[in-house]
Scaffold this motif. Sequence first.
Motif, PDB file in Angstrom:
ATOM      1  N   HIS A  64      -7.290 -13.893  17.741  1.00 14.78           N
ATOM      2  CA  HIS A  64      -6.326 -13.394  18.720  1.00 14.78           C
ATOM      3  C   HIS A  64      -6.434 -14.175  20.015  1.00 14.78           C
ATOM      4  O   HIS A  64      -5.631 -14.002  20.915  1.00 14.78           O
ATOM      5  CB  HIS A  64      -6.549 -11.903  18.985  1.00 14.78           C
ATOM      6  N   GLN A  66      -0.063 -10.095  14.784  1.00 11.55           N
ATOM      7  CA  GLN A  66      -0.457  -8.888  15.502  1.00 11.55           C
ATOM      8  C   GLN A  66      -1.475  -8.072  14.710  1.00 11.55           C
ATOM      9  O   GLN A  66      -1.659  -8.285  13.521  1.00 11.55           O
ATOM     10  CB  GLN A  66       0.779  -7.999  15.703  1.00 11.55           C
ATOM     11  N   ASN A  67      -2.049  -7.093  15.363  1.00  8.80           N
ATOM     12  CA  ASN A  67      -2.911  -6.139  14.653  1.00  8.80           C
ATOM     13  C   ASN A  67      -2.090  -5.485  13.559  1.00  8.80           C
ATOM     14  O   ASN A  67      -0.951  -5.074  13.793  1.00  8.80           O
ATOM     15  CB  ASN A  67      -3.403  -5.034  15.602  1.00  8.80           C
ATOM     16  N   GLY A  68      -2.669  -5.433  12.381  1.00  5.39           N
ATOM     17  CA  GLY A  68      -1.977  -4.768  11.279  1.00  5.39           C
ATOM     18  C   GLY A  68      -0.930  -5.632  10.606  1.00  5.39           C
ATOM     19  O   GLY A  68      -0.191  -5.152   9.757  1.00  5.39           O
ATOM     20  N   SER A  69      -0.862  -6.917  10.949  1.00  6.75           N
ATOM     21  CA  SER A  69       0.167  -7.760  10.343  1.00  6.75           C
ATOM     22  C   SER A  69      -0.226  -8.219   8.940  1.00  6.75           C
ATOM     23  O   SER A  69       0.588  -8.812   8.232  1.00  6.75           O
ATOM     24  CB  SER A  69       0.454  -8.969  11.231  1.00  6.75           C
ATOM     25  N   GLY A  70      -1.476  -7.986   8.547  1.00  9.61           N
ATOM     26  CA  GLY A  70      -1.860  -8.308   7.163  1.00  9.61           C
ATOM     27  C   GLY A  70      -2.751  -9.523   7.022  1.00  9.61           C
ATOM     28  O   GLY A  70      -2.938 -10.024   5.907  1.00  9.61           O
ATOM     29  N   LYS A  71      -3.335  -9.976   8.110  1.00  5.47           N
ATOM     30  CA  LYS A  71      -4.193 -11.171   8.036  1.00  5.47           C
ATOM     31  C   LYS A  71      -5.411 -10.921   7.151  1.00  5.47           C
ATOM     32  O   LYS A  71      -5.686 -11.679   6.222  1.00  5.47           O
ATOM     33  CB  LYS A  71      -4.668 -11.578   9.452  1.00  5.47           C
ATOM     34  N   SER A  72      -6.129  -9.844   7.452  1.00  8.17           N
ATOM     35  CA  SER A  72      -7.331  -9.553   6.651  1.00  8.17           C
ATOM     36  C   SER A  72      -6.958  -9.318   5.197  1.00  8.17           C
ATOM     37  O   SER A  72      -7.677  -9.736   4.277  1.00  8.17           O
ATOM     38  CB  SER A  72      -8.050  -8.325   7.201  1.00  8.17           C
ATOM     39  N   GLN A 125     -14.265  -9.306   9.206  1.00  9.42           N
ATOM     40  CA  GLN A 125     -14.017  -9.193  10.641  1.00  9.42           C
ATOM     41  C   GLN A 125     -15.251  -8.634  11.355  1.00  9.42           C
ATOM     42  O   GLN A 125     -15.640  -9.106  12.407  1.00  9.42           O
ATOM     43  CB  GLN A 125     -12.838  -8.235  10.794  1.00  9.42           C
ATOM     44  N   ARG A 127       4.450   1.105   1.620  1.00  8.43           N
ATOM     45  CA  ARG A 127       4.502   0.112   2.700  1.00  8.43           C
ATOM     46  C   ARG A 127       4.250  -1.289   2.155  1.00  8.43           C
ATOM     47  O   ARG A 127       3.285  -1.533   1.456  1.00  8.43           O
ATOM     48  CB  ARG A 127       3.451   0.437   3.765  1.00  8.43           C
ATOM     49  N   ARG A 156       0.880  -1.169   0.000  1.00 12.01           N
ATOM     50  CA  ARG A 156       0.000   0.000   0.000  1.00 12.01           C
ATOM     51  C   ARG A 156       0.910   1.208   0.000  1.00 12.01           C
ATOM     52  O   ARG A 156       1.602   1.437   0.981  1.00 12.01           O
ATOM     53  CB  ARG A 156      -0.874   0.020   1.257  1.00 12.01           C
TER      54      ARG A 156
HETATM   55  N1  LIG Z   1      -7.929   0.407   3.102  1.00 11.54           N
HETATM   56  C1  LIG Z   1      -6.697   0.539   3.580  1.00 11.54           C
HETATM   57  N2  LIG Z   1      -5.935   1.613   3.236  1.00 11.54           N
HETATM   58  C2  LIG Z   1      -4.685   1.749   3.703  1.00 11.54           C
HETATM   59  N3  LIG Z   1      -4.086   0.888   4.516  1.00 11.54           N
HETATM   60  C3  LIG Z   1      -4.767  -0.198   4.904  1.00 11.54           C
HETATM   61  C4  LIG Z   1      -6.117  -0.428   4.463  1.00 11.54           C
HETATM   62  N4  LIG Z   1      -6.548  -1.583   5.000  1.00 11.54           N
HETATM   63  C5  LIG Z   1      -5.532  -2.038   5.750  1.00 11.54           C
HETATM   64  N5  LIG Z   1      -4.469  -1.208   5.698  1.00 11.54           N
HETATM   65  C6  LIG Z   1      -3.177  -1.413   6.372  1.00 11.54           C
HETATM   66  O1  LIG Z   1      -2.666  -2.666   5.993  1.00 11.54           O
HETATM   67  C7  LIG Z   1      -2.053  -3.291   7.114  1.00 11.54           C
HETATM   68  C8  LIG Z   1      -2.621  -4.682   7.281  1.00 11.54           C
HETATM   69  O2  LIG Z   1      -3.989  -4.579   7.629  1.00 11.54           O
HETATM   70  P1  LIG Z   1      -4.896  -5.846   7.928  1.00 11.54           P
HETATM   71  O3  LIG Z   1      -6.262  -5.364   8.098  1.00 11.54           O
HETATM   72  O4  LIG Z   1      -4.635  -6.868   6.904  1.00 11.54           O
HETATM   73  O5  LIG Z   1      -4.299  -6.336   9.348  1.00 11.54           O
HETATM   74  P2  LIG Z   1      -4.834  -7.482  10.281  1.00 11.54           P
HETATM   75  O6  LIG Z   1      -3.704  -8.438  10.472  1.00 11.54           O
HETATM   76  O7  LIG Z   1      -6.094  -8.039   9.778  1.00 11.54           O
HETATM   77  O8  LIG Z   1      -5.056  -6.715  11.660  1.00 11.54           O
HETATM   78  P3  LIG Z   1      -6.161  -6.957  12.803  1.00 11.54           P
HETATM   79  O9  LIG Z   1      -5.615  -8.026  13.699  1.00 11.54           O
HETATM   80  O10 LIG Z   1      -6.215  -5.658  13.510  1.00 11.54           O
HETATM   81  O11 LIG Z   1      -7.422  -7.322  12.141  1.00 11.54           O
HETATM   82  C9  LIG Z   1      -2.302  -2.396   8.317  1.00 11.54           C
HETATM   83  O12 LIG Z   1      -1.126  -1.728   8.619  1.00 11.54           O
HETATM   84  C10 LIG Z   1      -3.347  -1.425   7.864  1.00 11.54           C
HETATM   85  O13 LIG Z   1      -3.111  -0.170   8.421  1.00 11.54           O
END
Ligand SMILES: Nc1ncnc2c1ncn2[C@@H]1O[C@H](COP(=O)(O)OP(=O)(O)OP(=O)(O)O)[C@@H](O)[C@H]1O
Lengths: 229, 234
Positions: A204, A43-49, A96, A22, A19
Amino acid sequence: MTSLIKKASLSLNRVCFKRGIRTILDNVDFSVSQGELVLMTGQNGSGKSTLLKITAGLLKPQQAQVRFVPHDGQQGSYPWPRLKKLLRRKVCYLHQHPYLFHGSVYDNVAYGLKRQKMSKQEIEQRVVQALQEYSLESLIHRDCHELSGGEKQRVAIVRSWITRPEIILLDEPFSNMDKESRKKSYALIKQMCQQDIAIVLTSHDPLIGELSFDQHIHLYQGKMTHKSV
Amino acid sequence: MNDLTDASIQALQLLLSGDAEVWNIISVSFTVSLKAILIATVPAIAMAFVLAYYAFPGRRFVITLFNTALAIPAVVVGLTLYLLLSRSGPFGDLHLLFTQEAMIIGQIILAFPLLVAMSHASLQSSDQRAWETAITLGASAFVAAVTVIREVRFGLMAAIIAAFGRIIAEVGSSMMVGGNILNYTRNIPTAIALETSKGSFVEGIALGMVLLTLALLLNFFLTAIQGKAEVIHQ
Ligand SMILES: Nc1ncnc2c1ncn2[C@@H]1O[C@H](COP(=O)(O)OP(=O)(O)OP(=O)(O)O)[C@@H](O)[C@H]1O
Ligand SMILES: [Mg+2]
């Protein structure tokens, strides 16, 4: 074990997702076979979703190689339009925070079935049966916007399950659920796996002991590691 | 002040007496504007959906164009259309000038940008998860679009009502390309303009009342259909 020989599977290799500047996912490999149960942590923000959405064909990766067995033997780097079509057909993603359409629980659960050519009676029968199996039949005529968080999650799970995809991706499915609902959900997930649906779920909470996972993958700083289960 | 009260009472009587001329004018207004809105709505919402959900080069520019088109006065639309449709104009052979069809075209042009801009605003702020959910449950791109449109239907309804309000009350375009012909192209706004210029206010007030009542009804309708939406402070 004949089932081991002809198992259907999906592998995503060298998935990269950025993105801006990043890097969210950096050369991630991941594969799942028919009826498998996979736990994904990080972790939160690690990219799972993000990874789950790519797997469901909802988000376009900068790079990815995808291989379906037995659909096609060869490692494919198809153009994205073709790939996303294949992924969308086989995989169902559950957000989620699930989104429920305006309307009743019935309307929501029936949504996917209406997209398949199926008679009204058959849809109705399947919806009622699926809700019963998950002890949600009392909600059938309720307006979705009146449901509690846990109820919404459960309705959304049935809505994904009823379309019988090959793979269901559940993003934090238990976050709003109480003990009783979780127990029912664990049972449903086991049932789905027995129906040869592969399940990938993120969580989590420690779920070890509640469900027996075939794989545990962990995302950390854009890289994936496999953990023992 | 007394004059206005008297005139208003007479206007009411005129309406209630079922005066053929007045009711014919009202029916022209509704026929023309309803047809215009019916024709404009579907393509405008489709356009708004594409602008909100698909990335293509020039997208922002198109959005700016539609927002700018909102500001074009009805008379300018009327003038342009007049030049195009008049006997010596490029579409003169169609013989559309001073017909209801010409009025409908003018009103479509006036309604379209408003419909696109307002629908775009509500689709833009719609929840992306709705579209993703539809797709992942097996909907085609078209069905997913219809689903998203259904999810924001209140916003779209408001757009349609606003556009209808604009065209049923516009005088500039209808006057120029309709020609204000009695029993054919004379609608409420052009009739009000004419009667007022003749100094006879009763008919003008009567027709004005119809427009006001319509606005009130439409807004009651809008509030009623949104009635189920959550109220924050009970
Ligand atoms: N629409 C978006 N625009 C910009 N950055 C995004 C967007 N969606 C997610 N991100 C970024 O991408 C990274 C991964 O996000 P993702 O949602 O995949 O994390 P996650 O592992 O699912 O976290 P969580 O445990 O909080 O659900 C994060 O740093 C987030 O800030
Ligand atoms: Mg997440």
